[in-house]
Design an enzyme around this catalytic site. Structure first.
Site, PDB file in Angstrom:
ATOM      1  N   GLU A 222       0.829  -1.212   0.000  1.00  0.00           N
ATOM      2  CA  GLU A 222       0.000   0.000   0.000  1.00  0.00           C
ATOM      3  C   GLU A 222       0.865   1.264   0.000  1.00  0.00           C
ATOM      4  O   GLU A 222       1.945   1.285   0.604  1.00  0.00           O
ATOM      5  CB  GLU A 222      -0.931  -0.001   1.216  1.00  0.00           C
ATOM      6  CG  GLU A 222      -1.964  -1.132   1.128  1.00  0.00           C
ATOM      7  CD  GLU A 222      -3.018  -1.082   2.214  1.00  0.00           C
ATOM      8  OE1 GLU A 222      -4.077  -1.687   2.016  1.00  0.00           O
ATOM      9  OE2 GLU A 222      -2.789  -0.446   3.269  1.00  0.00           O
TER      10      GLU A 222
ATOM     11  N   CYS B 100      -1.874   7.844   9.026  1.00  0.00           N
ATOM     12  CA  CYS B 100      -0.722   7.273   9.739  1.00  0.00           C
ATOM     13  C   CYS B 100      -1.150   6.081  10.586  1.00  0.00           C
ATOM     14  O   CYS B 100      -2.098   6.176  11.361  1.00  0.00           O
ATOM     15  CB  CYS B 100      -0.139   8.317  10.686  1.00  0.00           C
ATOM     16  SG  CYS B 100       0.887   9.490   9.868  1.00  0.00           S
TER      17      CYS B 100
END
Ligand code: SF4
Length: 370
Positions: A107, A360
């Site tokens: 990803e 994050c």
């Protein structure tokens, strides 16, 4: 087939050695590998590889046929395959999932900058991660495998190929899945290719390696990277016991040792590291945490002769079963005012794409769920 039967398809041959990927090679490395290829030709070839993602069958202009065709027999141009593109509905972040040739999912995130048309590529360097940070979704995957340098580089190339017209990739952050220092050789090769003018031509000061910190890896990284590449160290907490509960590598690689290396590097290069601090409500957002972080920054300033940058990150929950919650905004303000008020540059890092698990700590979450 019975024991005594002759083999039907001839003797089993050892596998051919894997061909090197052209996208992970620098011009001087091509010159070294291909007899007769000169540096100017090698630069043209490298530029072509990063523009087209392949080596065309027809010899390109400005390169002699014999060394070019020899080169084509020596190297390969493998690619990741896009399997999903998920634009966030709440901000301009976009998450991408790519499949590697073995089916592993990698990803990456396209992060918009304030200046229109400028983006940062947030890349993964491992499939999963073995560091076990308590507040990170990638940790739930565990360490599945290392990514080869071409697999990291190709994330940048693929994101660049999907930019809106007139835009460009301004910078790269190693902040996706994986701990860069645990896959150091591939990360170092990637950084060299990113910064090579004939390849991806990213300015070194726009490359950031984000790490939880491994002492030997950090020492090697700091002695190998271009001076202006920035390091972002994940603090977790400046209180050792709290950091250990959040970042298990604190036991073998304590913050004090990591900061000593960063301070020596900053003293040499005059480039300040970033101290990344993810604020977790009731866990590391107390006045005691502010005092400990202040003392840590003072110690760094005394050792390095310059201020680090503090990046405060709002936590993105990892699901309904997540034991952590974001710190309330007033606690973030308290960190910013009390630490920033003493002269330390403090930024609040916006970590977007939370609705598509691009923020994050969220990469790999959907893979962990299976
Ligand atoms: S925060 Fe980084 S180092 Fe820690 S588990 Fe997640 S990906 Fe790995």
């Amino acid at each position: 087939m019975g024991r005594g039967d002759p083999p039907r398809h001839g003797p089993v041959l050892p596998p051919l050695p894997a061909m090197e990927s052209a996208s992970a090679l620098l011009p001087h490395e091509l010159v070294h590998r291909v007899p007769g290829l000169d540096v100017a030709e090698a630069r043209r070839v490298v530029s072509l590889v990063h523009r087209l993602g392949e080596l065309p069958a027809v010899t390109p202009a400005g390169v002699r046929r014999a060394p070019y065709q020899a080169l084509r027999r020596l190297v390969s141009t493998p690619h990741l395959t896009l399997v999903e593109e998920r634009p966030s509905a709440i901000d301009p972040f976009v998450k991408y999932a790519f499949a590697a040739p073995d089916g592993a999912i990698v990803e990456a995130v396209r992060i918009p900058l304030e200046r229109p048309g400028r983006f940062v590529a947030c890349v993964s360097c491992q499939v999963g991660c073995g560091m076990g940070c308590a507040f990170c979704g990638t940790a739930r995957l565990g360490h599945r495998r290392q990514l080869a340098s071409w697999e990291i580089i190709d994330q940048v190339r693929q994101l660049r190929g999907r930019l809106p017209a007139g835009s460009r990739i301004h910078g790269v952050v190693f902040q996706g899945m994986g701990e860069p220092l645990a896959n150091l050789a591939a990360v170092l090769t990637t950084i060299r290719v990113l910064c090579e003018p004939a390849a991806l031509a990213i300015d070194a000061c726009n490359v950031t390696v984000s790490t939880a910190g491994l002492v030997p890896g950090l020492a090697e990284l700091l002695s190998s990277i271009p001076r202006r590449v920035r390091i972002a160290l994940s603090i977790g907490s400046a209180i050792p016991a709290r950091r250990l509960a959040l970042i298990p590598s604190e036991r073998q690689h304590p913050l004090a040792g990591l900061l000593a290396l960063l301070a020596a590097h900053a003293r040499r290069t005059r480039v300040a590291p970033v101290l990344s601090y993810t604020l977790l409500g009731g866990v590391n957002d107390t006045d005691e945490d502010i005092a400990a972080l202040t003392a840590l920054i003072d110690g760094f300033l005394a050792a390095a002769g310059l201020q680090p940058r503090l990046s405060l990150i709002t936590y993105n929950r990892l699901g309904v079963d997540d034991p952590f919650v974001p710190a309330p905004p007033e606690r973030l303000d308290a960190f910013r005012e009390r630490i920033g008020g003493r002269g330390t540059p403090v930024v609040r890092r916006y970590s977007g794409g939370g609705d598509v698990e691009a923020a994050c700590g969220q990469l790999g979450l959907s893979l962990a769920r299976g």
